[in-house]
Scaffold this motif. Sequence first.
Motif, short mmCIF file in Angstrom:
data_model
loop_
_atom_site.label_atom_id
_atom_site.label_comp_id
_atom_site.label_asym_id
_atom_site.label_seq_id
_atom_site.Cartn_x
_atom_site.Cartn_y
_atom_site.Cartn_z
N SER A 192 14.57 21.42 -18.36
CA SER A 192 13.11 22.12 -18.62
C SER A 192 13.15 23.59 -18.71
O SER A 192 12.48 24.33 -19.46
CB SER A 192 12.31 21.63 -17.37
N ARG A 193 14.05 24.18 -17.87
CA ARG A 193 14.06 25.76 -18.05
C ARG A 193 14.62 26.18 -19.31
O ARG A 193 14.32 27.28 -19.79
CB ARG A 193 15.02 26.16 -16.89
N ILE A 194 15.50 25.33 -19.85
CA ILE A 194 16.18 25.58 -21.29
C ILE A 194 15.08 25.70 -22.15
O ILE A 194 14.98 26.32 -23.11
CB ILE A 194 17.23 24.57 -21.47
N VAL A 242 7.97 13.00 -20.28
CA VAL A 242 6.52 12.94 -20.55
C VAL A 242 6.02 14.38 -21.03
O VAL A 242 5.50 14.39 -21.88
CB VAL A 242 5.80 12.66 -19.26
N ALA A 243 6.86 15.38 -20.37
CA ALA A 243 6.45 16.66 -20.83
C ALA A 243 6.86 17.10 -22.12
O ALA A 243 6.27 17.75 -23.02
CB ALA A 243 7.24 17.52 -19.96
N MET A 244 8.07 16.50 -22.84
CA MET A 244 8.71 17.01 -23.86
C MET A 244 8.09 16.17 -25.09
O MET A 244 7.83 16.48 -26.40
CB MET A 244 10.03 16.35 -24.02
N GLN A 245 6.96 15.09 -24.63
CA GLN A 245 6.08 14.35 -25.74
C GLN A 245 4.82 15.25 -25.88
O GLN A 245 4.14 14.50 -26.82
CB GLN A 245 5.88 13.03 -25.16
N ILE A 246 4.46 16.17 -25.32
CA ILE A 246 3.17 16.73 -25.35
C ILE A 246 3.43 17.67 -26.69
O ILE A 246 4.06 18.47 -26.62
CB ILE A 246 2.95 17.41 -24.12
#
Length: 222
Positions: free
Chosen positions: A107-109, A77-81
């Motif tokens: 997510s840290r990368i 979901v976060a990557m689609q923002i």
Amino acid sequence: MAEKKIFQPGKLKPAGSGTTNFFDELNLPPAAAEFLNVWYRHILAAIGIVVVAILTWSLSQQYVTSRAEQSSQQLSVAMQIADPAARAQALEEVASSYRRTGAGIWSRIELAHLARDAGDLEGAAQAYQELLGTISRRDARRPMVQLSLAQVLSELGQDEQALRYYRELAETPGFEAWGLLGTGDVMARRGDTEAAREKYRQVTEKTNAPLLVLEQAESRLR
């Protein structure tokens, strides 16, 4: 006529006063029955411990699997923002809540990449270095993080540190070409043109070199 007694003293045994037990009734060999008489409580305790251990392991595996699934969903979901600031905030939530999971590492990368894209090279370098302290040397993501760190360090002008990572990458299967190219670039900046050209030539000799890296090496040799 003498009164007949149905129950005569000495003939009646109180309930539970028999000498037989459960193991005797199983018709086990005497040695086995004796062993069970002595050890059956310990055996039952051991069985109980094993059952508890199995249940605990099963529940822990279910918990780990559940967390992994939740973290993967949140990362997706976060990557689609689209908005970088909102994406960074969503990635921060994944990283803080699931730091040690695969999604937490990714997510840290991505946060380090965002910092680099935003021009925060110092922040990106620090993030990549922290990741290297977390990721196992056998982790397939480690060379990618090393490459990103080496590139950022080069941009910061910290050639000695960058060179260390590039040389390590030059000996890492699948990343040899990247390592050689980066090493050549550092040498070229230092004025060691011939040594740099040798590294570029080594890139062109790599049969597994990515096309982008190969084109860059050939361009530098012209």
